[in-house]
Design a protein around this motif. Structure first.
Motif, PDB file in Angstrom:
ATOM      1  N   SER A  55       0.833  -1.208   0.000  1.00  0.00           N
ATOM      2  CA  SER A  55       0.000   0.000   0.000  1.00  0.00           C
ATOM      3  C   SER A  55       0.863   1.251   0.000  1.00  0.00           C
ATOM      4  N   ASP A  75      -6.154  -0.372  -4.374  1.00  0.00           N
ATOM      5  CA  ASP A  75      -5.570  -0.914  -3.147  1.00  0.00           C
ATOM      6  C   ASP A  75      -6.530  -1.930  -2.532  1.00  0.00           C
ATOM      7  N   GLU A  76      -6.269  -3.200  -2.746  1.00  0.00           N
ATOM      8  CA  GLU A  76      -7.103  -4.273  -2.191  1.00  0.00           C
ATOM      9  C   GLU A  76      -8.575  -4.023  -2.520  1.00  0.00           C
TER      10      GLU A  76
HETATM   11 MG   LIG Z   1      -2.238  -2.460   2.343  1.00  0.00          MG
END
Ligand SMILES: [Mg+2]
Ligand SMILES: Nc1ncnc2c1ncn2[C@@H]1O[C@H](COP(=O)(O)OP(=O)(O)OP(=O)(O)O)[C@@H](O)[C@H]1O
Lengths: 342, 222
Positions: free
Chosen positions: A45, A165-166
């Motif tokens: 991240s 991000d995810e």
């Molecule tokens: Mg992360």
């Protein structure tokens, strides 16, 4: 094109210094879907957030489409960010705004007139399959629908880059598939460059052209997904793929317990060719398939088979050589035999 | 027992209280909200200068909040004179009320802003929003329920502050209660004023809650 050049990010607090990203250099080509995978805390991240300078790297250069973002002033950076969309695991929608206003939000920031903005909003909601939800509020939507709104919002300014991000980590498997399909569809239509952070190999497998594997802030393996997936080099990658994982129990047939076992991998059209049979005929060795999977990495077919070769030592060696010549990956595997009940 | 109550005077005092509370609440919010936003913004920044500004602002706010209102009322007399031209009367009472309530509301606003999900702010940043765009388009709308209940709390607190306005001839219910109930032993007047104040507080709370409910209705209903 995104160029990350010797990026380091450290967090200093009174008690300690954490190096979240350590001297990472990589480039993402235009129109590519690039994956960042690794275990929790690996720095994925942080690295992703360095691309739009949500985190300012402690050292290094970030270049997006030829502009060095680290050199920009505040206003210029804000301008540049309008061309870099981002979506998050937890959607981050405005609870106080309707779906339409959420999607219109970046347009409002860019001072697009209301009428034009609303036209764009309808178009985007159509794209993400949420036509008719304009007046709903985020609290009235499911997770998958919220992520669709977030995707529409991220696309509002026609970005060249989409950072994820995810994006599917908070969703159930079916919804995950639907969102990944949507992202692929958007990628096909708009041809934007995408960087996807995930800890799930299946997401990489389905979406990405290339992948970087991260551990302790460093990229430990980087390459085409097919290569990384079929011939993982680093221990972390192998763990992520569960190559020699604890859960693996291959049952050896009694006649093959002494036979050498190889993992044979195929990529591309070769996957569907009768390669093993041809080699067996040519060399006189015979084989049995102990385990295997055949599927697709994004659009590329692949096969991964665990094969026991039997026969004269020379014949087996010739078979292995022949497979390599034909372009297969061949790697010997030592298996702990498990008793077979016949 | 209420035969001695001078109703016109009670009515007049109620109006004075309402007037003081209304004007002071509006001014306290108008002044306190920007201070609250600044407190919030400075507390978020990591740099040393920002921390210093935050601490400074924070100390000033705390000073005003820790001085008992009755003392503020007297200490501010010269300032009040400078602002409204006199230190006596209802308008003169409003100045210390505002000075006392604005820092109070600033804190409440800061707290309400802190409740806003950091992720949403980050999302706005990723879209290229400037700080002021984030304040105006993200922080204030997202914190609206908290900001509004802060207004209610401030208004209610101002009802009790305003009871001391009699000290500077500001009138109002508190003044009435002291003049009749305390100085002339007319407990019935005291009783009536207390009842009116309780009703005022209840009504304000009810109105405030209704407004909060109506702005948060859409966001919470699943
Ligand atoms: Mg992360
Ligand atoms: N703001 C911060 N302050 C201090 N340390 C941080 C901060 N953000 C991240 N870190 C640290 O940096 C490291 C990398 O974090 P990061 O969030 O990039 O990991 P990740 O790979 O995304 O993990 P996850 O899969 O859990 O999201 C972690 O050790 C984390 O504790």
């Amino acid at each position: 094109m995104i160029v990350l050049d010797h990026i380091t990010k450290t967090y200093k607090s009174r008690h300690q210094t954490v190096t979240a990203v350590q001297d990472v250099s990589l480039r993402v080509e235009d129109g590519e879907i690039f994956g960042l995978i690794g275990y929790s805390g690996a720095g994925k991240s942080t690295l992703l957030r360095c691309i739009n300078l949500l985190e300012r790297p402690t050292a290094g250069r970030v270049e997006v489409d030829g502009t060095d973002l680290t050199q920009l002033g505040r206003r210029e950076l804000q301008q540049a960010r309008k061309k870099i969309g981002m979506i998050f695991q937890h959607f981050h929608l405005l609870n106080s705004a309707s779906v339409a206003d959420n999607v219109a939000f970046p347009l409002r920031l860019a001072r697009v007139p209301r009428r034009a903005a609303m036209d764009k909003v309808h178009e985007l909601l159509e794209l993400v399959g949420l036509r008719g939800f304009e007046k709903h509020y985020p609290a009235q939507l499911s997770g998958g629908q919220k992520q669709r709104v977030a995707i529409a919002r991220a696309l509002a300014n026609d970005p060249d880059v989409l950072l994820c991000d995810e994006a599917t980590s908070a969703l159930d498997p079916d919804t995950t598939q639907a969102i990944l399909d949507l992202l692929l569809d958007i990628h096909r239509r708009l041809g934007l460059t995408m960087v996807m952070v995930t800890h799930e190999m299946s997401v990489i497998q389905r979406m990405c052209d290339r992948v970087a594997v991260m551990e302790h802030g460093k990229v430990v393996e980087l390459g085409r997904v097919a290569d990384v997936f079929l011939q993982p080099q680093h221990e972390v990658t192998r763990r992520l793929l569960n190559v020699d994982g604890r859960h693996r129990r291959t049952v050896l047939p009694s006649h093959a317990t002494s036979a050498p076992v190889f993992e044979v991998t195929f990529v591309g059209d070769m996957t569907y060719a009768p390669v093993l049979a041809e080699v067996a005929r040519e060399t006189g060795a015979s084989f049995s398939i102990l385990e295997g999977s055949i599927g697709a990495l994004k659009d590329v077919p692949y096969g991964k088979l665990l094969v026991a070769w039997q026969g004269e030592e020379d014949a087996v060696a010739a078979a292995v050589a022949a497979l390599r010549t034909k372009g297969c990956g061949v790697e010997e595997r030592r298996l702990t035999p498990v008793a077979v009940e016949v | 027992m209420l035969s001695d109550v001078v109703w016109p005077e009670v009515w007049q005092a109620s109006l004075s209280t309402l007037y003081m509370v209304a004007v002071a609440t509006v001014l306290a919010v108008v002044i306190g909200l920007p201070i609250g936003v600044l407190l919030y913004l400075f507390s978020k920044r990591a740099s040393v200068q920002h921390r210093v500004v935050y601490e400074l602002l924070s100390v000033i706010v705390n000073i005003f909040r820790s001085v008992p209102f009755i003392i503020l009322l007297i200490a501010l007399i010269p300032f009040t004179e400078w602002v409204v031209g006199t230190s006596i009367g209802t308008n003169a009472a409003i100045v210390p009320l505002v000075v006392g309530a604005a820092p109070f509301y600033a804190r409440l606003a800061e707290t309400a802003l802190r409740e806003v999900d950091a992720g949403v702010i980050e999302a706005a940043q990723s879209m290229g929003a400037s700080t002021w765009q984030i304040v105006y388009n993200v922080l204030l709308p997202e914190a609206r329920p908290g900001l509004i209940s802060g207004v209610t709390i401030t208004a209610v607190a101002l009802i009790s502050y305003s009871a001391m306005a009699g000290v500077v001839g500001g009138g109002g219910l508190g003044d009435l209660a002291i003049r009749y109930g305390y100085e002339r032993f007319q407990t019935d007047v005291m009783f009536v004023t207390i009842v009116i104040m309780i009703v005022m507080v209840q009504v304000m709370q009810w109105i405030g809650d209704r407004i909060v409910a109506s702005v948060s209705r859409k966001r919470s209903r699943g």
